[in-house]
Design a protein around this motif. Structure first.
Motif, PDB file in Angstrom:
ATOM      1  N   PRO A  26      40.769  51.361  46.676  1.00  0.00           N
ATOM      2  CA  PRO A  26      40.550  49.951  46.410  1.00  0.00           C
ATOM      3  C   PRO A  26      39.220  49.777  45.673  1.00  0.00           C
ATOM      4  CG  PRO A  26      41.161  50.282  48.695  1.00  0.00           C
ATOM      5  CD  PRO A  26      40.942  51.635  48.091  1.00  0.00           C
ATOM      6  N   THR A  27      39.173  48.815  44.791  1.00  0.00           N
ATOM      7  CA  THR A  27      37.943  48.589  44.045  1.00  0.00           C
ATOM      8  C   THR A  27      37.306  47.296  44.524  1.00  0.00           C
ATOM      9  OG1 THR A  27      39.168  47.441  42.312  1.00  0.00           O
ATOM     10  CG2 THR A  27      38.788  49.775  41.979  1.00  0.00           C
ATOM     11  N   PRO A  28      35.980  47.265  44.497  1.00  0.00           N
ATOM     12  CA  PRO A  28      35.333  45.989  44.818  1.00  0.00           C
ATOM     13  C   PRO A  28      35.845  44.933  43.841  1.00  0.00           C
ATOM     14  CG  PRO A  28      33.720  47.756  44.727  1.00  0.00           C
ATOM     15  CD  PRO A  28      35.017  48.319  44.222  1.00  0.00           C
ATOM     16  N   PHE A  29      35.976  43.717  44.313  1.00  0.00           N
ATOM     17  CA  PHE A  29      36.543  42.660  43.476  1.00  0.00           C
ATOM     18  C   PHE A  29      35.723  42.494  42.209  1.00  0.00           C
ATOM     19  CE2 PHE A  29      37.350  38.458  41.909  1.00  0.00           C
ATOM     20  CZ  PHE A  29      38.714  38.354  42.033  1.00  0.00           C
ATOM     21  N   ASP A  30      36.427  42.487  41.091  1.00  0.00           N
ATOM     22  CA  ASP A  30      35.832  42.261  39.777  1.00  0.00           C
ATOM     23  C   ASP A  30      36.718  41.231  39.083  1.00  0.00           C
ATOM     24  OD1 ASP A  30      36.141  43.200  36.685  1.00  0.00           O
ATOM     25  OD2 ASP A  30      34.061  43.355  37.386  1.00  0.00           O
TER      26      ASP A  30
END
Length: 129
Positions: A26-30
């Motif tokens: 999962p990626t930090p929200f961008d």
């Protein structure tokens, strides 16, 4: 018979291959990446998590396992930190950690709060397909 080193190397290779099949961590929200995924019509999961949350910790291995399923190979997962990203929480209409919000492109397809049953999380993610 395989030596321990050969067996270990084979195991690592298999795990690496399996991880490569999954969409990645999962990626930090961008915002720009989120909008690009929406514009591309991708299946999206927004996770609202907190490092101290036991429910979030229970959800994590379920979601990671589902990511290895070929059905979810395109799933984009964005992580929103409950403690530090309050503006994003307001924007998504979320009030609690352990909130899962699913999208298919720009359309929200479902959400759940505090769910830890693998079958129910799977059913929620299926709505993104």
């Amino acid at each position: 018979m395989l030596s321990r080193r050969a067996l270990l190397a084979a195991s690592i290779a298999a795990l690496s291959f399996r991880a490569a099949l999954a969409g990645g961590p999962p990626t930090p929200f961008d915002q720009s990446a989120f909008e690009a995924a929406q514009k591309a019509g991708k299946p999206i999961l927004v996770e609202i998590t907190a490092p101290w949350c036991p429910v979030c910790a229970a959800q994590k291995p379920i979601i990671e396992k589902l990511r290895t399923d070929p059905r979810f190979k395109e799933l984009e997962i964005f992580n929103v930190d409950f403690d530090t990203q309050k503006e994003l929480m307001r924007r998504f209409g979320a009030h609690l950690q352990s909130t899962l919000i699913c999208f298919k492109g720009t359309q929200e397809t479902g959400r759940s709060i505090g769910e830890t049953q693998a079958e129910w999380i799977e059913q929620l993610l299926e709505k993104t397909l």
